[in-house]
Structures are given as C-alpha cells and as structure tokens.
Design an enzyme around this catalytic site. Sequence first.
Site, short mmCIF file in Angstrom:
data_model
loop_
_atom_site.label_atom_id
_atom_site.label_comp_id
_atom_site.label_asym_id
_atom_site.label_seq_id
_atom_site.Cartn_x
_atom_site.Cartn_y
_atom_site.Cartn_z
N ARG A 121 65.76 -114.58 34.31
CA ARG A 121 64.97 -115.77 33.99
C ARG A 121 64.46 -116.51 35.22
NH1 ARG A 121 69.04 -116.41 29.79
NH2 ARG A 121 68.13 -115.74 27.81
N LYS A 143 50.25 -118.09 40.28
CA LYS A 143 50.02 -117.11 39.20
C LYS A 143 50.68 -115.79 39.57
CE LYS A 143 45.69 -118.29 36.85
NZ LYS A 143 44.30 -117.82 36.59
N GLU A 185 36.56 -113.66 47.74
CA GLU A 185 37.23 -114.84 47.18
C GLU A 185 36.85 -116.10 47.95
OE1 GLU A 185 38.70 -115.03 44.44
OE2 GLU A 185 39.50 -113.05 43.94
N LYS A 230 41.35 -124.25 47.19
CA LYS A 230 42.05 -123.74 46.00
C LYS A 230 43.18 -124.68 45.60
CE LYS A 230 44.19 -119.86 43.74
NZ LYS A 230 44.49 -118.41 43.71
N GLU A 240 46.12 -124.01 34.11
CA GLU A 240 44.78 -123.57 33.74
C GLU A 240 44.39 -124.00 32.32
OE1 GLU A 240 42.87 -119.71 35.43
OE2 GLU A 240 43.39 -119.25 33.35
N ARG A 244 41.01 -125.70 36.47
CA ARG A 244 41.40 -124.50 37.20
C ARG A 244 40.61 -123.28 36.75
NH1 ARG A 244 47.43 -122.26 38.96
NH2 ARG A 244 46.64 -120.37 39.94
N ASN A 248 37.90 -118.77 38.08
CA ASN A 248 37.63 -117.47 37.48
C ASN A 248 36.17 -117.03 37.64
OD1 ASN A 248 40.27 -117.03 36.43
ND2 ASN A 248 39.83 -118.50 34.80
N HIS A 251 35.11 -113.38 37.87
CA HIS A 251 36.26 -112.53 37.57
C HIS A 251 36.20 -111.87 36.20
CE1 HIS A 251 37.86 -114.30 41.18
NE2 HIS A 251 38.97 -113.62 41.07
N HIS A 255 36.49 -108.15 36.64
CA HIS A 255 37.66 -107.40 36.19
C HIS A 255 37.25 -106.18 35.36
CE1 HIS A 255 40.81 -110.87 36.58
NE2 HIS A 255 40.61 -110.22 37.72
N HIS A 271 39.49 -105.14 44.29
CA HIS A 271 39.37 -106.34 43.46
C HIS A 271 38.24 -107.23 43.99
CE1 HIS A 271 40.46 -109.88 41.12
NE2 HIS A 271 40.47 -110.57 42.25
#
Length: 370
Positions: A121, A143, A185, A230, A240, A244, A248, A251, A255, A271
Amino acid sequence: MKLSLNFGSGKPVPIYSDSSFPEDLNDFIGSFILAKEKIFILADENTYRHCLPVLLSETAVLNTAVVFVIKPGEKNKNPETAGMIWNFLAENDATRHSLLINIGGGVVTDLGGFAASTFKRGIPFIHVPTTLLAMADAAIGGKTGINLGDIKNQVGTFQNPEAVFIHPGFLRTLNNYEVLGGLAEIIKIALISDANLWDNLCSSTLPGIMSKDFSHPAWEELISSSIALKCSIVEKDFRENGIREILNFGHTIGHAFESLSLQDGRKALSHGHAVALGMICEGYLSSLKTGLAEPERETIISMILSGYEYYPVKDEDQTFLSDCILHDKKRTGQDLRFSLLERPGKAIHGITCNLSEILESVNFYRNLER
C-alpha cells in the site's frame, strides 16, 4: 536550484537540480541508513550501464543498496514488469519503510513510482531522472502508471516521490533523438503556459538549441523553467480535476501515434516524438475549436517539423488510431475532452471533440507529408 513544492495534501516535495547533487542525495539517503531501512534501486539496462556507476561513485552510502534491472523501452512498462518489481521487493524483505530509488527516464520513473506506491500500500520512493524528458516532465508531478496492452497509462496512481534529484550530467549519455524527445515536453509547457518561453524557443530554433553543449546555461534555464511551470500548474490541481488537464496538450493523439508505432513491423516512436506530432494535430483542433490563429498554428508546425521527422500514417491505420483514442482516460461517451490552444502561452481545458473532428486533424497531419 532547489524547489520545495506542495503537491496535493502531502508534505512538500523537494526538487534538487544543480552542482550540489551528490551532497543533497547523500544527506537524504543518510536518514534511511541511520534508520537501518533497506534501500533498493530500480534501473533499466541502459541506466545500469551508463548512469548507475556515476550515482554509486558520488553517493557512497548506496554501496549496500540492492539493485533490480529491467529491460528498457515503453513495451516493458506493463503489469508483468510491475509484478517482477513487487516480487523483487518481497523476496528481498522490503518493508513499508524501505526506499526505492528510480534511476532512469520516463518509463523507469512511471513504472518504479507505480510499483512503490502500490507495494504494501505504498513505500517511499525518489526519482533520479536521467533523460531530458524525465527531468523536465515525467519525474515531476506525482503521476505514476503502466500500460495495458497497446493503451498508454491505463493503470496508475497519484503519489508523490519523497524527492527528485536532477543531475544534468546524465544528459551527456543521450543521443540527439532522446534529447529531442525531452524538448517536446518543453515545447508543450511553453505553448500552454508561457508565451515568452515559446518566443525564446522560436528565436533559437530546434537545431540551434541542439547545437549547444549541455554545460551551456540555456539547457539549465530550459529545464528549470519547465519544472517551475509544470509545478505551478500541478500545485493548483494535483489530481487533474481541472487546470492540470492542460498538461495533456498533444498527448491524446500523440499517445495513439506512439501505440501505433509499437505495432510489429513499425518503426517505434519515442514518447516525445509522438507528442510533438500530436501537437500538430491538436494545433489543428485548436484552430477548429478554440480560435488559434492559422499563422500561429503554422509557426508551431514549422518549429516541430524542423526537428522531428514526419511519421507516415496509412489509410488502414485509422481504425487502430480511433480505437486507441476512444480508450483515452478523458473520454465522455463517444466524445473526448481536449486541452487546446487559444494562442501560444494560453491553453483551455475541457474542450469536447468528436471522433470525426479528431480524425480530420489526423488527416490534416497526413497531408503535411512532403
């Protein structure tokens, strides 16, 4: 540079980025050694060979750390590799207070952060990013994630590292293509939040930036600016639920391009390269939906294509791309929420686009082939 930033409801996350790297890391690791807690290191085969020796030579307290090495590449950011990391930690008696150090690019920080945040956990972890993409983006913001099949980042958590340690010297281990991946980025963060940074990038051109040695102050400025921008966004919306989402930009379609490139027989895109091409498509959507002026869109396209190779998309690829896009986490019914540009330096989140509009943007990109 040291930033101490508040992400979510937890304690501030220190981000170290300057010549004090070894001293800062030694001091941080020392607290775990004194507590007699086990320390683990996750690296891929590339960072094990090129970067881990530097880390160990400059951080003597890590000589007793237990190292686990994974295969490099996006295809290995999956449940199977996460399971291998969990088993490694369990077999080596990791406790909830052990520390996992993730040294690598975005795949390692995403995957290592996910494994640490779910094992027992959650155990403490830190990031030591070794690529420009990870330094400027992937290691920052809390993230974590793994892919399911062809679909990117379908499983993950929001979990802060204990700290992030950036050593710009690691950039010397990268080839030009890997550096360009990180620059994508930085281009994105400029386009969505800082018109001055975008203007500075345009005045330099990508080939001009790439010609500078990593010791040049321009590189440190680009990295520190990207991190600060950022963090200013993430601090406002850690999970998000709002602003936020502008991170993206490029992306959603990027993606899909990246997933397409991972199919058998295709040339794999990094990427960052995929996101760069995604920004062309989402720039078109911005002209369609949020009023981005055509001359500004053309400047974005010119900047991107000055550094990133055009990637061919065939007629028969549209079904695969559509499937990837419709599995995106931001889908509502058959529509998707995009973050699009009003102008360079200003993005708007929550803009709904349907599949027909999205494929129109892909066809706009396809017509750019020269």
